[in-house]
Design a protein around this motif. Sequence first.
Motif, PDB file in Angstrom:
ATOM      1  N   GLY A 119       0.858  -1.161   0.000  1.00  0.00           N
ATOM      2  CA  GLY A 119       0.000   0.000   0.000  1.00  0.00           C
ATOM      3  C   GLY A 119       0.900   1.218   0.000  1.00  0.00           C
ATOM      4  N   TYR A 120       0.305   2.393  -0.029  1.00  0.00           N
ATOM      5  CA  TYR A 120       1.106   3.612  -0.065  1.00  0.00           C
ATOM      6  C   TYR A 120       0.556   4.659   0.898  1.00  0.00           C
ATOM      7  CZ  TYR A 120       3.139   1.794  -4.406  1.00  0.00           C
ATOM      8  OH  TYR A 120       3.790   1.011  -5.339  1.00  0.00           O
ATOM      9  N   LEU A 121       1.448   5.265   1.660  1.00  0.00           N
ATOM     10  CA  LEU A 121       1.129   6.445   2.448  1.00  0.00           C
ATOM     11  C   LEU A 121       1.719   7.628   1.699  1.00  0.00           C
ATOM     12  CD1 LEU A 121       0.023   7.711   5.078  1.00  0.00           C
ATOM     13  CD2 LEU A 121       2.321   7.423   6.036  1.00  0.00           C
ATOM     14  N   ILE A 122       0.870   8.585   1.352  1.00  0.00           N
ATOM     15  CA  ILE A 122       1.287   9.699   0.492  1.00  0.00           C
ATOM     16  C   ILE A 122       1.079  11.009   1.247  1.00  0.00           C
ATOM     17  CG2 ILE A 122       0.909  10.841  -1.716  1.00  0.00           C
ATOM     18  CD1 ILE A 122      -0.372   8.145  -2.649  1.00  0.00           C
ATOM     19  N   LYS A 123       2.166  11.715   1.485  1.00  0.00           N
ATOM     20  CA  LYS A 123       2.107  12.969   2.225  1.00  0.00           C
ATOM     21  C   LYS A 123       2.491  14.129   1.318  1.00  0.00           C
ATOM     22  CE  LYS A 123       3.735  15.353   6.379  1.00  0.00           C
ATOM     23  NZ  LYS A 123       4.608  15.290   7.583  1.00  0.00           N
ATOM     24  N   SER A 124       1.665  15.162   1.320  1.00  0.00           N
ATOM     25  CA  SER A 124       1.925  16.354   0.526  1.00  0.00           C
ATOM     26  C   SER A 124       2.698  17.381   1.337  1.00  0.00           C
ATOM     27  CB  SER A 124       0.609  16.968   0.050  1.00  0.00           C
ATOM     28  OG  SER A 124       0.803  18.260  -0.480  1.00  0.00           O
ATOM     29  N   ASP A 125       3.445  18.222   0.638  1.00  0.00           N
ATOM     30  CA  ASP A 125       4.134  19.322   1.298  1.00  0.00           C
ATOM     31  C   ASP A 125       3.146  20.285   1.964  1.00  0.00           C
ATOM     32  OD1 ASP A 125       6.542  18.296   0.475  1.00  0.00           O
ATOM     33  OD2 ASP A 125       6.853  19.729  -1.154  1.00  0.00           O
ATOM     34  N   ASN A 126       1.865  20.236   1.541  1.00  0.00           N
ATOM     35  CA  ASN A 126       0.858  21.112   2.149  1.00  0.00           C
ATOM     36  C   ASN A 126       0.279  20.535   3.453  1.00  0.00           C
ATOM     37  OD1 ASN A 126      -1.196  19.228   1.540  1.00  0.00           O
ATOM     38  ND2 ASN A 126      -1.841  20.302  -0.316  1.00  0.00           N
ATOM     39  N   GLY A 127       0.774  19.358   3.858  1.00  0.00           N
ATOM     40  CA  GLY A 127       0.360  18.757   5.117  1.00  0.00           C
ATOM     41  C   GLY A 127      -0.688  17.681   4.998  1.00  0.00           C
ATOM     42  N   SER A 128      -1.331  17.549   3.842  1.00  0.00           N
ATOM     43  CA  SER A 128      -2.315  16.488   3.639  1.00  0.00           C
ATOM     44  C   SER A 128      -1.626  15.126   3.623  1.00  0.00           C
ATOM     45  CB  SER A 128      -3.072  16.705   2.324  1.00  0.00           C
ATOM     46  OG  SER A 128      -3.787  17.916   2.334  1.00  0.00           O
ATOM     47  N   LYS A 129      -2.361  14.108   4.073  1.00  0.00           N
ATOM     48  CA  LYS A 129      -1.776  12.775   4.159  1.00  0.00           C
ATOM     49  C   LYS A 129      -2.824  11.745   3.739  1.00  0.00           C
ATOM     50  CE  LYS A 129       0.851  12.103   7.743  1.00  0.00           C
ATOM     51  NZ  LYS A 129       1.318  11.763   9.130  1.00  0.00           N
ATOM     52  N   LEU A 130      -2.512  10.984   2.702  1.00  0.00           N
ATOM     53  CA  LEU A 130      -3.439   9.996   2.127  1.00  0.00           C
ATOM     54  C   LEU A 130      -2.958   8.580   2.390  1.00  0.00           C
ATOM     55  CD1 LEU A 130      -5.794   9.147   0.110  1.00  0.00           C
ATOM     56  CD2 LEU A 130      -4.049   9.276  -1.673  1.00  0.00           C
ATOM     57  N   LEU A 131      -3.832   7.733   2.899  1.00  0.00           N
ATOM     58  CA  LEU A 131      -3.558   6.302   3.031  1.00  0.00           C
ATOM     59  C   LEU A 131      -4.274   5.565   1.908  1.00  0.00           C
ATOM     60  CD1 LEU A 131      -2.381   3.969   4.886  1.00  0.00           C
ATOM     61  CD2 LEU A 131      -4.719   3.762   5.742  1.00  0.00           C
ATOM     62  N   PHE A 132      -3.509   4.819   1.112  1.00  0.00           N
ATOM     63  CA  PHE A 132      -4.070   4.017   0.026  1.00  0.00           C
ATOM     64  C   PHE A 132      -3.821   2.547   0.335  1.00  0.00           C
ATOM     65  CE2 PHE A 132      -3.379   2.200  -4.405  1.00  0.00           C
ATOM     66  CZ  PHE A 132      -4.739   2.048  -4.669  1.00  0.00           C
ATOM     67  N   ALA A 133      -4.896   1.821   0.648  1.00  0.00           N
ATOM     68  CA  ALA A 133      -4.767   0.404   1.007  1.00  0.00           C
ATOM     69  C   ALA A 133      -5.844  -0.388   0.293  1.00  0.00           C
ATOM     70  CB  ALA A 133      -4.897   0.226   2.515  1.00  0.00           C
ATOM     71  N   THR A 134      -5.409  -1.348  -0.529  1.00  0.00           N
ATOM     72  CA  THR A 134      -6.342  -2.182  -1.274  1.00  0.00           C
ATOM     73  C   THR A 134      -5.792  -3.590  -1.385  1.00  0.00           C
ATOM     74  OG1 THR A 134      -7.595  -2.348  -3.355  1.00  0.00           O
ATOM     75  CG2 THR A 134      -5.308  -1.597  -3.510  1.00  0.00           C
ATOM     76  N   ASP A 135      -6.680  -4.554  -1.613  1.00  0.00           N
ATOM     77  CA  ASP A 135      -6.291  -5.955  -1.775  1.00  0.00           C
ATOM     78  C   ASP A 135      -5.403  -6.427  -0.629  1.00  0.00           C
ATOM     79  OD1 ASP A 135      -6.728  -7.070  -5.007  1.00  0.00           O
ATOM     80  OD2 ASP A 135      -7.247  -5.038  -4.441  1.00  0.00           O
ATOM     81  N   THR A 136      -5.926  -6.288   0.554  1.00  0.00           N
ATOM     82  CA  THR A 136      -5.250  -6.757   1.759  1.00  0.00           C
ATOM     83  C   THR A 136      -6.311  -7.134   2.778  1.00  0.00           C
ATOM     84  OG1 THR A 136      -3.627  -6.193   3.478  1.00  0.00           O
ATOM     85  CG2 THR A 136      -5.035  -4.396   2.692  1.00  0.00           C
ATOM     86  N   TYR A 137      -6.146  -8.272   3.436  1.00  0.00           N
ATOM     87  CA  TYR A 137      -7.164  -8.659   4.410  1.00  0.00           C
ATOM     88  C   TYR A 137      -6.914  -8.038   5.775  1.00  0.00           C
ATOM     89  CZ  TYR A 137      -3.809 -12.215   6.117  1.00  0.00           C
ATOM     90  OH  TYR A 137      -2.709 -12.851   6.628  1.00  0.00           O
ATOM     91  N   TYR A 138      -5.778  -7.326   5.896  1.00  0.00           N
ATOM     92  CA  TYR A 138      -5.404  -6.751   7.183  1.00  0.00           C
ATOM     93  C   TYR A 138      -4.433  -5.599   6.949  1.00  0.00           C
ATOM     94  CZ  TYR A 138      -3.183  -6.536  11.832  1.00  0.00           C
ATOM     95  OH  TYR A 138      -2.680  -6.120  13.044  1.00  0.00           O
TER      96      TYR A 138
END
Length: 234
Positions: A119-138
């Motif tokens: 998966g990916y944790l994506i953090k912007s220089d503007n302070g926003s933070k996105l968690l992208f998690a798919t196809d995982t049972y946990y």
Amino acid sequence: MDILTIGSGSSGNSYKMSDGETAILLEAGIKFQKVQQALKFKTRQIKGVLVTHEHGDHAKYVVDYLLNGLNVYMTAGTKKSLNIEHHRLFTVEYKSAFKIGSLTILPFETQHDVAEPCGYLIKSDNGSKLLFATDTYYIKYKVPGITHMLLEVNHDYDYMMENVKNGHLHQGLANRIMKSHLNLENAIKYLQSSDLSQLKEIHLIHLSNSNSKANEFKEKIQAITGVPVKIAGR
């Protein structure tokens, strides 16, 4: 962060996200021509494509993306499984952050029946933070300060077992789904144990057509988190 669903589910996945300065794609499971149309043919704005694993609904069109000038990122295990070599194809490692424009991206381990999923944790220089998690049972990592989520909620266990009982789903396939996709119950547990103090919105992705009820999922997640919940592609 602005999030656009181009495709979500077993027929193909692709999501565009932008922090206003840098735009990237998540997954390459949708034909490039459809991506072009969704982006109004402004594909030059895309600075990278993050792929989670080698299954076709996430990676089928990687070569097309590469040949059309997009940089693609994936783990070494995914690259080996796809057997692709290209000067625009880059490998990433778990817990090793890298930059694409104004975005800092941290791949993390997920639980799926493939070589080296992430998966990916994506953090912007503007302070926003996105968690992208798919196809995982946990999801084993708790991340403070998340503002946005693209979160798989594939199925409800009881719905799926009812489909097995009624003969609409083979038990073997149900077992495979349980060991490779996040269900509603585990998604709720994850959210309840996470820091949601900065959360602004959740996009529920990769819902099963037959083992989920989108409106019910949305209502339950909204009640728990208190933030707007969107069903990807709807």
